[in-house]
Design a protein around this motif. Structure first.
Motif, PDB file in Angstrom:
ATOM      1  N   UNK A 244     -10.486  -1.287  -2.713  1.00 54.29           N
ATOM      2  CA  UNK A 244     -10.022  -1.891  -4.223  1.00 54.29           C
ATOM      3  C   UNK A 244      -9.140  -1.142  -5.019  1.00 54.29           C
ATOM      4  N   UNK A 245      -8.820   0.270  -4.818  1.00 55.17           N
ATOM      5  CA  UNK A 245      -7.489   0.791  -5.506  1.00 55.17           C
ATOM      6  C   UNK A 245      -6.112   0.400  -4.861  1.00 55.17           C
ATOM      7  N   UNK A 246      -6.237   0.108  -3.430  1.00 56.87           N
ATOM      8  CA  UNK A 246      -5.001  -0.662  -2.939  1.00 56.87           C
ATOM      9  C   UNK A 246      -4.762  -2.018  -3.264  1.00 56.87           C
ATOM     10  N   UNK A 247      -5.619  -2.585  -3.769  1.00 63.18           N
ATOM     11  CA  UNK A 247      -5.482  -4.074  -4.255  1.00 63.18           C
ATOM     12  C   UNK A 247      -5.082  -3.841  -5.796  1.00 63.18           C
ATOM     13  N   UNK A 248      -5.691  -3.188  -6.414  1.00 63.11           N
ATOM     14  CA  UNK A 248      -4.862  -2.850  -7.708  1.00 63.11           C
ATOM     15  C   UNK A 248      -3.590  -2.346  -7.835  1.00 63.11           C
ATOM     16  N   UNK A 249      -3.261  -1.366  -6.796  1.00 66.42           N
ATOM     17  CA  UNK A 249      -1.891  -0.840  -6.658  1.00 66.42           C
ATOM     18  C   UNK A 249      -1.023  -1.887  -6.357  1.00 66.42           C
ATOM     19  N   UNK A 250      -1.411  -3.004  -5.393  1.00 70.97           N
ATOM     20  CA  UNK A 250      -0.319  -4.101  -5.062  1.00 70.97           C
ATOM     21  C   UNK A 250      -0.041  -4.814  -6.165  1.00 70.97           C
ATOM     22  N   UNK A 251      -0.703  -5.115  -7.111  1.00 74.94           N
ATOM     23  CA  UNK A 251      -0.015  -5.724  -8.347  1.00 74.94           C
ATOM     24  C   UNK A 251       1.278  -4.733  -8.868  1.00 74.94           C
TER      25      UNK A 251
ATOM     26  N   UNK B  23       5.457  -8.733   1.917  1.00 77.27           N
ATOM     27  CA  UNK B  23       4.775  -7.209   1.778  1.00 77.27           C
ATOM     28  C   UNK B  23       3.567  -7.297   0.906  1.00 77.27           C
ATOM     29  N   UNK B  24       3.671  -7.783  -0.338  1.00 78.90           N
ATOM     30  CA  UNK B  24       2.267  -7.895  -1.118  1.00 78.90           C
ATOM     31  C   UNK B  24       1.336  -8.574  -0.482  1.00 78.90           C
ATOM     32  N   UNK B  25       1.611  -9.754   0.035  1.00 81.59           N
ATOM     33  CA  UNK B  25       0.644 -10.264   0.984  1.00 81.59           C
ATOM     34  C   UNK B  25      -0.206  -9.472   2.003  1.00 81.59           C
ATOM     35  N   UNK B  26       0.583  -8.509   2.620  1.00 83.86           N
ATOM     36  CA  UNK B  26       0.194  -7.740   3.669  1.00 83.86           C
ATOM     37  C   UNK B  26      -0.486  -6.791   3.179  1.00 83.86           C
ATOM     38  N   UNK B  27      -0.207  -6.219   1.915  1.00 83.83           N
ATOM     39  CA  UNK B  27      -0.931  -5.083   1.217  1.00 83.83           C
ATOM     40  C   UNK B  27      -2.317  -5.554   0.929  1.00 83.83           C
ATOM     41  N   UNK B  28      -2.377  -6.858   0.403  1.00 88.93           N
ATOM     42  CA  UNK B  28      -3.525  -7.407  -0.001  1.00 88.93           C
ATOM     43  C   UNK B  28      -4.426  -7.732   1.049  1.00 88.93           C
ATOM     44  N   UNK B  29      -4.007  -8.206   2.322  1.00 90.72           N
ATOM     45  CA  UNK B  29      -4.539  -8.196   3.437  1.00 90.72           C
ATOM     46  C   UNK B  29      -5.153  -6.968   4.064  1.00 90.72           C
ATOM     47  N   UNK B  30      -4.352  -6.106   4.022  1.00 90.98           N
ATOM     48  CA  UNK B  30      -5.253  -4.645   4.284  1.00 90.98           C
ATOM     49  C   UNK B  30      -6.150  -4.231   3.382  1.00 90.98           C
TER      50      UNK B  30
END
Length: 134
Positions: free
Chosen positions: A84-91, A23-30
């Motif tokens: 960028x916000x989504x990438x930071x939120x993914x962590x 799920x985290x990888x999918x969010x990073x891909x998005x």
């Protein structure tokens, strides 16, 4: 202390851990896709400039889309910012899920998927309006 942390990590079912990682990888891909889409939209002005130069070289035509290049610039910047916000939120999402798995709790964050869906739909509507009206 070190053994206690190791024991807590061993209590996590590997299937659950791998599901969180997927799920985290999918969010990073998005997030990456949003950043790339924003870059392409923002650089659309360059494409319009090149087309305008080609058309003006052949005839004395003006390209009406060149009047609205600021629209694409701001839209592209907004999309890149969202990525960028989504990438930071993914962590944060990942660390929260690891904490839940260590505690043996199952909790879901439906808000991120709702907000992401709404944002992507909003981008689509704005781009559609931009193509039709602007």
């Amino acid at each position: 202390m070190k053994n206690k942390d190791k024991d807590e990590n061993n209590n996590i079912d590997p299937k659950n851990l791998m599901a969180v990682e997927r799920a985290t990888t999918a969010l990073i891909g998005t997030a990456i896709s949003l950043i790339v889409l924003g870059f392409v939209v923002e650089k659309f002005e360059l494409f319009l400039d090149l087309i305008s130069m080609q058309l003006k070289g052949k005839q004395d035509l003006s390209v009406p889309q060149l009047q609205n290049t600021d629209f694409y610039n701001y839209l592209g910047i907004a999309i890149v910012s969202a990525g960028i916000i989504l990438a930071l939120y993914t962590y944060r999402y990942y660390t929260l899920w690891i904490k839940h798995l260590q505690e043996g709790k199952i909790d879901t964050d439906k808000n991120i998927y709702f907000l992401l869906s709404i944002f992507v739909a909003l981008i689509g509507v704005v781009m559609l309006v931009g193509m039709v009206i602007v």
